[in-house]
Scaffold this active site. Structure first.
Site, PDB file in Angstrom:
ATOM      1  N   SER A  25       3.357  -2.026  10.280  1.00 11.51           N
ATOM      2  CA  SER A  25       4.804  -2.050  10.528  1.00 11.51           C
ATOM      3  C   SER A  25       5.472  -3.370  10.169  1.00 11.51           C
ATOM      4  O   SER A  25       6.429  -3.795  10.820  1.00 11.51           O
ATOM      5  CB  SER A  25       5.106  -1.669  11.989  1.00 11.51           C
ATOM      6  OG  SER A  25       4.707  -0.329  12.230  1.00 11.51           O
ATOM      7  N   HIS A  64      -9.558   1.056   4.697  1.00 10.93           N
ATOM      8  CA  HIS A  64      -8.298   1.273   5.407  1.00 10.93           C
ATOM      9  C   HIS A  64      -8.547   2.191   6.605  1.00 10.93           C
ATOM     10  O   HIS A  64      -9.346   3.113   6.531  1.00 10.93           O
ATOM     11  CB  HIS A  64      -7.248   1.886   4.468  1.00 10.93           C
ATOM     12  CG  HIS A  64      -5.892   1.886   5.087  1.00 10.93           C
ATOM     13  ND1 HIS A  64      -5.494   2.848   5.982  1.00 10.93           N
ATOM     14  CD2 HIS A  64      -4.862   1.014   4.986  1.00 10.93           C
ATOM     15  CE1 HIS A  64      -4.268   2.570   6.391  1.00 10.93           C
ATOM     16  NE2 HIS A  64      -3.860   1.459   5.792  1.00 10.93           N
ATOM     17  N   ASN A  97       0.857  -1.187   0.000  1.00 13.18           N
ATOM     18  CA  ASN A  97       0.000   0.000   0.000  1.00 13.18           C
ATOM     19  C   ASN A  97       0.890   1.234   0.000  1.00 13.18           C
ATOM     20  O   ASN A  97       1.474   1.584   1.023  1.00 13.18           O
ATOM     21  CB  ASN A  97      -0.893  -0.051   1.254  1.00 13.18           C
ATOM     22  CG  ASN A  97      -1.732   1.199   1.427  1.00 13.18           C
ATOM     23  OD1 ASN A  97      -1.788   2.053   0.546  1.00 13.18           O
ATOM     24  ND2 ASN A  97      -2.390   1.307   2.570  1.00 13.18           N
ATOM     25  N   GLY A 124       2.286   2.305  10.671  1.00  6.75           N
ATOM     26  CA  GLY A 124       3.207   3.425  10.526  1.00  6.75           C
ATOM     27  C   GLY A 124       3.912   3.819  11.811  1.00  6.75           C
ATOM     28  O   GLY A 124       4.520   4.889  11.888  1.00  6.75           O
ATOM     29  N   LYS A 161       0.058   4.228  -0.308  1.00 10.74           N
ATOM     30  CA  LYS A 161      -0.625   5.398   0.276  1.00 10.74           C
ATOM     31  C   LYS A 161      -0.441   6.631  -0.627  1.00 10.74           C
ATOM     32  O   LYS A 161      -0.358   6.489  -1.831  1.00 10.74           O
ATOM     33  CB  LYS A 161      -0.137   5.623   1.703  1.00 10.74           C
ATOM     34  CG  LYS A 161      -0.241   4.341   2.540  1.00 10.74           C
ATOM     35  CD  LYS A 161      -0.084   4.559   4.009  1.00 10.74           C
ATOM     36  CE  LYS A 161      -0.215   3.212   4.716  1.00 10.74           C
ATOM     37  NZ  LYS A 161      -0.156   3.316   6.163  1.00 10.74           N
ATOM     38  N   GLU A 172      -5.437  -5.037  10.434  1.00  5.71           N
ATOM     39  CA  GLU A 172      -4.415  -4.010  10.627  1.00  5.71           C
ATOM     40  C   GLU A 172      -4.704  -3.225  11.899  1.00  5.71           C
ATOM     41  O   GLU A 172      -5.482  -2.265  11.879  1.00  5.71           O
ATOM     42  CB  GLU A 172      -4.418  -3.035   9.449  1.00  5.71           C
ATOM     43  CG  GLU A 172      -4.121  -3.677   8.116  1.00  5.71           C
ATOM     44  CD  GLU A 172      -3.605  -2.640   7.134  1.00  5.71           C
ATOM     45  OE1 GLU A 172      -2.435  -2.745   6.761  1.00  5.71           O
ATOM     46  OE2 GLU A 172      -4.341  -1.723   6.768  1.00  5.71           O
ATOM     47  N   GLU A 199      -6.955   4.561   7.826  1.00  2.00           N
ATOM     48  CA  GLU A 199      -6.753   6.004   7.614  1.00  2.00           C
ATOM     49  C   GLU A 199      -8.014   6.641   7.055  1.00  2.00           C
ATOM     50  O   GLU A 199      -8.352   7.779   7.371  1.00  2.00           O
ATOM     51  CB  GLU A 199      -5.532   6.227   6.701  1.00  2.00           C
ATOM     52  CG  GLU A 199      -4.234   6.005   7.467  1.00  2.00           C
ATOM     53  CD  GLU A 199      -3.076   5.459   6.654  1.00  2.00           C
ATOM     54  OE1 GLU A 199      -3.112   5.518   5.406  1.00  2.00           O
ATOM     55  OE2 GLU A 199      -2.117   4.950   7.279  1.00  2.00           O
TER      56      GLU A 199
HETATM   57  P1  PGA Z   1       2.737   0.351   7.580  1.00  2.00           P
HETATM   58  O1  PGA Z   1       1.277   0.522   6.958  1.00  2.00           O
HETATM   59  O2  PGA Z   1       3.304  -0.919   7.014  1.00  2.00           O
HETATM   60  O3  PGA Z   1       3.498   1.553   7.124  1.00  2.00           O
HETATM   61  O4  PGA Z   1       2.577   0.274   9.058  1.00  2.00           O
HETATM   62  C1  PGA Z   1       0.425  -0.566   6.749  1.00  2.00           C
HETATM   63  C2  PGA Z   1      -0.881  -0.129   6.140  1.00  2.00           C
HETATM   64  O5  PGA Z   1      -1.388   0.934   6.513  1.00  2.00           O
HETATM   65  O6  PGA Z   1      -1.446  -0.817   5.260  1.00  2.00           O
END
Ligand code: PGA
Length: 254
Positions: free
Chosen positions: A212, A96, A10, A172, A12, A166, A98
Site C-alpha cells: 500500500s 511474492h 509490480n 493491496g 501483477k 512486504e 501472492e
Molecule cells: P500494493 O502491492 O502496493 O498494491 O499493496 C504491493 C505488492 O504486492 O508488491
C-alpha cells in the site's frame, strides 16, 4: 557505501496492450531523479515484457514476476530463467506473498528459485513478509528470518539481490505499515543479515518496503534510514508512481 534507492513497480496480473502502452507513455514522460539517485524497475506480466522492454525509457528496467526453479523442459505454463536471460530481461521478482500463499510456494522452493535465477545472471527482488495473524502472534521477525534464511543458505553473493519486506496485511489493503513499523523490521532484517551473512552484505543489500505504498505516504517511509526504496503494486499502474520514484530525493537531502 550508500545504498542506491530502488523503486519497483509490480503490475501483477493487470493490463491490456492499450493500458500497458499508456502506462509506459506516462513513465516515459515522467520527470524523475537521475539513475545515480534512483533505480527504477517495472514488472509487467510475462506477455507484455517484450513490448514494455522495447518501448520503455532506457533509464528504467524491467522485471519478470516469477520464473521457474530450474532449466526449462516439461513444465507446462512455466517460464525459465534462461528464457528471461535470452530476452535480455535483467530482473525477476521471486517469492511474492501472492505466490507463497495462493500457489503454496514454500521458503525452500523460493530459496531454490532465487539461487537458480542468480546463477543464470538475473537480478532478483526477493520478497518476504508476515501475515496479520503472524504479526499479532508476535512472530514477525521469526517468519521473515526463516524466509530470508532459506535464501541465505543458498546464496553467497548478494550483489544482485534486493530484499523486499512486504507485510501481507499491507498488500493491496490500503493499510500501509507505519514508517516506524517498516523501519523496525528493516533494521531487524539488516541485523539478521549482519549476524548470518556478513557485515558487508548487511550494509550494502537494499531492503525495500512494499504494501500500500502511495504518492501520499512514500516520503515519510523513504525518510527512514533502513528503508531503501519500495515495491509498489496498485499505485505502480497510476501516474502517482512518478511521485513515488521522486521520494528518492528524501535520501539525498538526509
Ligand atoms: P500494493 O502491492 O502496493 O498494491 O499493496 C504491493 C505488492 O504486492 O508488491
Amino acid at each position: 557505501m550508500a545504498r542506491k534507492f530502488f523503486v519497483g513497480g509490480n503490475w501483477k496480473c493487470n493490463g491490456t496492450t492499450e493500458e500497458v502502452k499508456k502506462i509506459v507513455s506516462t513513465l516515459n514522460g515522467g520527470d524523475v531523479p537521475s539513475p545515480d539517485v534512483v533505480e527504477v524497475v517495472v514488472s509487467p506480466p510475462f506477455v507484455f515484457l517484450p513490448l514494455v522492454k522495447t518501448t520503455l525509457r532506457p533509464d528504467f528496467h524491467v522485471a519478470a514476476q516469477n520464473c521457474w526453479v530450474k532449466n526449462g523442459g516439461a513444465y507446462t505454463g512455466e517460464v525459465s530463467a534462461e528464457m528471461l536471460v535470452n530476452l535480455d530481461i535483467p530482473w525477476v521478482i521471486l517469492g511474492h506473498s501472492e505466490r507463497r500463499s495462493l500457489l503454496k510456494e514454500s521458503n525452500d522452493f523460493v530459496g531454490d528459485k532465487v539461487a537458480y535465477a542468480l546463477a543464470k545472471g538475473l537480478k532478483v527482488i526477493a520478497c518476504v513478509g508476515e501475515t496479520l495473524e503472524q504479526r499479532e502472534a508476535g512472530s514477525t521477525m521469526e517468519v521473515v528470518a526463516a524466509q530470508t534464511k532459506a535464501i541465505a543458505e543458498r546464496v553467497t553473493d548478494w550483489t544482485n539481490v534486493v530484499l523486499a519486506y512486504e507485510p501481507v496485511w499491507a498488500i493491496g489493503t490500503g493499510k500501509v505499515a507505519s514508517p516506524a513499523q517498516a523501519q523496525e523490521v528493516h533494521s531487524e532484517l539488516r541485523d539478521w543479515l549482519q549476524a548470518n551473512t556478513s557485515p558487508e552484505i548487511a550494509s550494502t543489500t537494499r531492503i525495500i518496503y512494499g504494501g500500500s505504498v502511495s504518492g501520499g505516504n512514500c516520503k515519510e517511509l523513504a525518510a527512514k534510514p533502513d528503508v531503501d526504496g519500495f515495491l509498489v503494486g496498485g499505485a505502480s499502474l497510476k501516474p502517482e508512481f512518478i511521485d513515488i520514484i521522486k521520494s528518492a530525493e528524501v535520501k539525498k537531502s538526509s
